[in-house]
Design a protein around this motif. Sequence first.
Motif, mmCIF file in Angstrom:
data_model
loop_
_atom_site.group_PDB
_atom_site.id
_atom_site.type_symbol
_atom_site.label_atom_id
_atom_site.label_comp_id
_atom_site.label_asym_id
_atom_site.label_seq_id
_atom_site.Cartn_x
_atom_site.Cartn_y
_atom_site.Cartn_z
ATOM 1 N N SER A 78 0.832 -1.196 0.000
ATOM 2 C CA SER A 78 0.000 0.000 0.000
ATOM 3 C C SER A 78 0.873 1.256 0.000
ATOM 4 O O SER A 78 0.443 2.305 -0.454
ATOM 5 N N CYS A 79 2.103 1.127 0.489
ATOM 6 C CA CYS A 79 3.024 2.272 0.522
ATOM 7 C C CYS A 79 4.283 2.045 -0.311
ATOM 8 O O CYS A 79 4.903 2.997 -0.771
ATOM 9 N N HIS A 80 4.709 0.782 -0.459
ATOM 10 C CA HIS A 80 5.979 0.458 -1.109
ATOM 11 C C HIS A 80 5.767 -0.322 -2.399
ATOM 12 O O HIS A 80 4.770 -1.012 -2.554
ATOM 13 N N SER A 81 6.771 -0.252 -3.273
ATOM 14 C CA SER A 81 6.868 -1.095 -4.458
ATOM 15 C C SER A 81 8.150 -1.908 -4.342
ATOM 16 O O SER A 81 9.030 -1.576 -3.557
ATOM 17 N N VAL A 82 8.239 -2.962 -5.141
ATOM 18 C CA VAL A 82 9.483 -3.710 -5.286
ATOM 19 C C VAL A 82 9.672 -3.874 -6.788
ATOM 20 O O VAL A 82 9.284 -4.874 -7.375
ATOM 21 N N SER A 83 10.232 -2.856 -7.412
ATOM 22 C CA SER A 83 10.294 -2.806 -8.874
ATOM 23 C C SER A 83 11.099 -3.950 -9.474
ATOM 24 O O SER A 83 10.775 -4.427 -10.553
#
Length: 150
Positions: A78-83
């Motif tokens: 909801s706050c972070h991505s893991v590209s």
Amino acid sequence: MKQTVIIFLVSALIGLAGGYVYFQPGEKGGTNAAQTAKQETESVSEPSASAGKEGAKGETANASTQDGNILQKKGCLSCHSVSKLNLQGGTTGPDLSNAYQVVEGKHGKPIEEFLKAPTSAVMSGVIKSNPLTDEERADIIALLKEASEK
């Protein structure tokens, strides 16, 4: 200077309030993060018609998406991505692709300890309201290690 501090405090309060609202169940028929994550997990785990046609590249992306379920389940996305794992999430927090390598230098403790007792104000509030089990912590660390190696 005074205006900058006020802007920072207002932004922090808005961010914390948003997290609080997101992780609390709705009053009438609303969902919380765990219910949303469960729905997303169920839709990801359903087999697709093209499952038999996946090559090595498709299998890697599918495995990363399945591994990302712990991040969905616990609300991390909801706050972070893991590209590096093609896990799209929010933009409020930093991308976690290199978190496995940089957390200790940035926060002064290994990632295992950071996930138990974060040193950042926002994360300590999130972890306090939604603590991780040892198994969940291990799953998240394994996923972040995988991302750092790509």
